[in-house]
Write a protein that holds these residues in place. Structure first.
Motif, PDB file in Angstrom:
ATOM      1  N   ALA A  94     -31.715 -14.448 -14.639  1.00 36.66           N
ATOM      2  CA  ALA A  94     -30.925 -14.793 -14.878  1.00 36.66           C
ATOM      3  C   ALA A  94     -29.788 -14.569 -15.781  1.00 36.66           C
ATOM      4  CB  ALA A  94     -31.076 -15.960 -16.173  1.00 36.66           C
ATOM      5  N   ALA A  95     -30.311 -13.416 -16.466  1.00 40.07           N
ATOM      6  CA  ALA A  95     -28.959 -12.257 -16.909  1.00 40.07           C
ATOM      7  C   ALA A  95     -28.110 -11.808 -16.101  1.00 40.07           C
ATOM      8  CB  ALA A  95     -29.888 -11.569 -17.289  1.00 40.07           C
ATOM      9  N   GLU A  96     -28.724 -11.146 -14.678  1.00 36.15           N
ATOM     10  CA  GLU A  96     -28.005 -10.932 -13.487  1.00 36.15           C
ATOM     11  C   GLU A  96     -26.653 -12.407 -13.267  1.00 36.15           C
ATOM     12  OE1 GLU A  96     -30.760  -8.841 -11.135  1.00 36.15           O
ATOM     13  OE2 GLU A  96     -31.147  -7.228 -12.354  1.00 36.15           O
ATOM     14  N   ALA A  97     -27.558 -13.401 -12.595  1.00 36.93           N
ATOM     15  CA  ALA A  97     -26.440 -14.200 -12.085  1.00 36.93           C
ATOM     16  C   ALA A  97     -25.799 -14.688 -12.747  1.00 36.93           C
ATOM     17  CB  ALA A  97     -27.959 -15.225 -12.338  1.00 36.93           C
ATOM     18  N   ALA A  98     -25.803 -14.715 -14.287  1.00 34.52           N
ATOM     19  CA  ALA A  98     -25.006 -15.153 -15.652  1.00 34.52           C
ATOM     20  C   ALA A  98     -23.720 -14.106 -15.441  1.00 34.52           C
ATOM     21  CB  ALA A  98     -25.327 -14.878 -16.835  1.00 34.52           C
ATOM     22  N   GLY A 102     -31.319 -20.611 -14.584  1.00 33.93           N
ATOM     23  CA  GLY A 102     -32.936 -19.902 -15.406  1.00 33.93           C
ATOM     24  C   GLY A 102     -33.616 -21.155 -14.716  1.00 33.93           C
ATOM     25  N   GLY A 103     -34.668 -21.834 -15.659  1.00 42.55           N
ATOM     26  CA  GLY A 103     -35.768 -22.603 -15.165  1.00 42.55           C
ATOM     27  C   GLY A 103     -35.327 -23.653 -14.975  1.00 42.55           C
ATOM     28  N   ASP A 104     -36.763 -24.581 -15.178  1.00 48.89           N
ATOM     29  CA  ASP A 104     -36.945 -25.246 -15.806  1.00 48.89           C
ATOM     30  C   ASP A 104     -36.967 -25.755 -17.071  1.00 48.89           C
ATOM     31  OD1 ASP A 104     -36.220 -27.345 -13.481  1.00 48.89           O
ATOM     32  OD2 ASP A 104     -38.096 -27.250 -12.710  1.00 48.89           O
ATOM     33  N   GLY A 105     -37.764 -25.026 -17.508  1.00 46.74           N
ATOM     34  CA  GLY A 105     -37.998 -24.840 -19.109  1.00 46.74           C
ATOM     35  C   GLY A 105     -36.919 -24.636 -19.624  1.00 46.74           C
ATOM     36  N   GLY A 125     -35.454 -20.099 -11.729  1.00 50.75           N
ATOM     37  CA  GLY A 125     -36.919 -19.945 -12.386  1.00 50.75           C
ATOM     38  C   GLY A 125     -37.452 -19.985 -10.899  1.00 50.75           C
ATOM     39  N   THR A 126     -39.108 -20.892 -12.019  1.00 50.33           N
ATOM     40  CA  THR A 126     -39.841 -21.203 -10.789  1.00 50.33           C
ATOM     41  C   THR A 126     -39.622 -22.537  -9.400  1.00 50.33           C
ATOM     42  OG1 THR A 126     -41.305 -19.989 -11.943  1.00 50.33           O
ATOM     43  CG2 THR A 126     -42.376 -21.415  -9.769  1.00 50.33           C
ATOM     44  N   VAL A 127     -39.873 -23.441 -10.545  1.00 48.10           N
ATOM     45  CA  VAL A 127     -39.502 -25.044  -9.248  1.00 48.10           C
ATOM     46  C   VAL A 127     -38.293 -25.362  -9.299  1.00 48.10           C
ATOM     47  CG1 VAL A 127     -40.800 -27.247  -9.454  1.00 48.10           C
ATOM     48  CG2 VAL A 127     -41.734 -25.626 -10.306  1.00 48.10           C
ATOM     49  N   ASN A 151     -29.881 -26.867 -10.009  1.00 43.25           N
ATOM     50  CA  ASN A 151     -29.861 -26.748  -8.346  1.00 43.25           C
ATOM     51  C   ASN A 151     -30.000 -25.422  -7.964  1.00 43.25           C
ATOM     52  OD1 ASN A 151     -27.650 -28.941  -8.064  1.00 43.25           O
ATOM     53  ND2 ASN A 151     -27.038 -28.200 -10.090  1.00 43.25           N
ATOM     54  N   PRO A 152     -29.697 -25.067  -6.457  1.00 44.76           N
ATOM     55  CA  PRO A 152     -30.051 -23.708  -6.185  1.00 44.76           C
ATOM     56  C   PRO A 152     -29.092 -22.531  -6.901  1.00 44.76           C
ATOM     57  CG  PRO A 152     -28.890 -25.360  -4.407  1.00 44.76           C
ATOM     58  CD  PRO A 152     -29.287 -25.972  -5.488  1.00 44.76           C
ATOM     59  N   HIS A 153     -29.072 -21.517  -6.770  1.00 53.72           N
ATOM     60  CA  HIS A 153     -28.738 -20.911  -6.844  1.00 53.72           C
ATOM     61  C   HIS A 153     -28.112 -20.040  -5.855  1.00 53.72           C
ATOM     62  CE1 HIS A 153     -27.135 -16.812  -8.131  1.00 53.72           C
ATOM     63  NE2 HIS A 153     -27.629 -15.887  -7.798  1.00 53.72           N
TER      64      HIS A 153
END
Length: 266
Positions: free
Chosen positions: A24-28, A50-53, A77-79, A84-86
């Motif tokens: 997530a940090a890399e994508a940000a 990130g994910g749903d959490g 994240g997982t689910v 939205n998709p990355h």
């Protein structure tokens, strides 16, 4: 040659939040290279990576604060049910311009403990009552002040929003609710008595009350999403209409479509 028309910008000031994971940090960091972001307090929309959490954490932080704004989630994240998709492209502005808003109405839980302490929390997915010990929980259920189940004996009971109907509620054999149904799912958790009661679907204008029977012998905890209040005596739940939130989704990848799709997963 005609210049392409500029992409309309419905949100001019974006804040960027991300979960603590490395991905997530890399994508940000990649997003920072293709868009200018402002501090959260100056934003009119949020990008949550990130994910749903992490999405739930972001939404709860806004519910606890004074400023509720639209959120566009990017799944790392997982689910990613709420995300939205990355995509590794520089199309964030275009995606936001075309995004479909989905209004989410959270529940407000007012819980009173056996000692008389009062606690209020909001839940985006569900409020659940769960037995704390090996003893079966016994819970009286009222809807709009009328007793509907004098005594539910089992592991507990939950009340879920349409957003939360595909989460814990579904695992407890509760119904999946369309996002625009204006309904709530009242679902027993491993019921012993009434053994064949499947639960109920209620209008979201309902006020649901749970009263714990024999609380000293059969202690029960109330959980609003991740927030727990132990040793409750009585819990009141209703929609917090003043706390409605907006999630932004890519066209064709909206939350209402995924709720429909979940009913055909085998």
């Amino acid at each position: 040659m005609t210049e392409p028309a500029p992409v309309p910008q419905p949100y001019s000031k974006l804040a960027l939040l991300h979960s603590p994971t490395e991905r997530a940090a890399e994508a940000a960091q990649q997003l920072r290279q293709c868009a200018d972001f402002v501090p959260l307090e100056h934003a009119d929309a949020v990008i949550a990576v990130g994910g749903d959490g992490f999405m739930l954490d972001t939404l709860h932080a806004m519910l606890d604060g004074k400023h509720i704004m639209p959120v566009f989630g990017i799944n790392l994240g997982t689910v990613g049910f709420l995300m939205n998709p990355h995509r590794k492209t520089k199309d964030l502005a275009a995606r936001l311009a075309k995004a479909k808003p989905i209004v989410v109405s959270p529940l407000r839980m007012d819980a009173v403990t056996q000692d008389g302490d009062a606690h209020t929390f909001c839940a985006i997915n569900e409020v659940s009552l769960l037995r704390e010990t090996r003893q079966t929980a016994k819970i009286e259920i009222l809807v709009n002040g009328k007793v509907r189940i004098p005594e539910l004996a089992g592991d507990g009971v939950l009340l879920a929003t349409p957003v939360g109907s595909t989460a814990y509620n579904l695992s407890a054999n509760g119904p999946i609710l369309p996002l625009d149904s204006a309904m709530l799912a009242l679902t027993p958790i491993s019921p012993f008595r009434p053994r064949r009661w499947p639960g109920a679907i209620l209008p979201d204008s309902s006020r649901v009350t749970f009263r714990v029977r024999e609380p000293a012998k059969r202690p029960v905890a109330a959980v609003a999403d991740q927030r727990e209040v132990r040793d409750v005596a009585e819990v009141h739940i209703e929609i917090a209409r003043e706390k409605c939130m907006t999630l932004l989704f890519d066209r064709g990848h909206t939350l209402d479509e995924r709720i429909v799709a979940e009913q055909f997963v085998t």
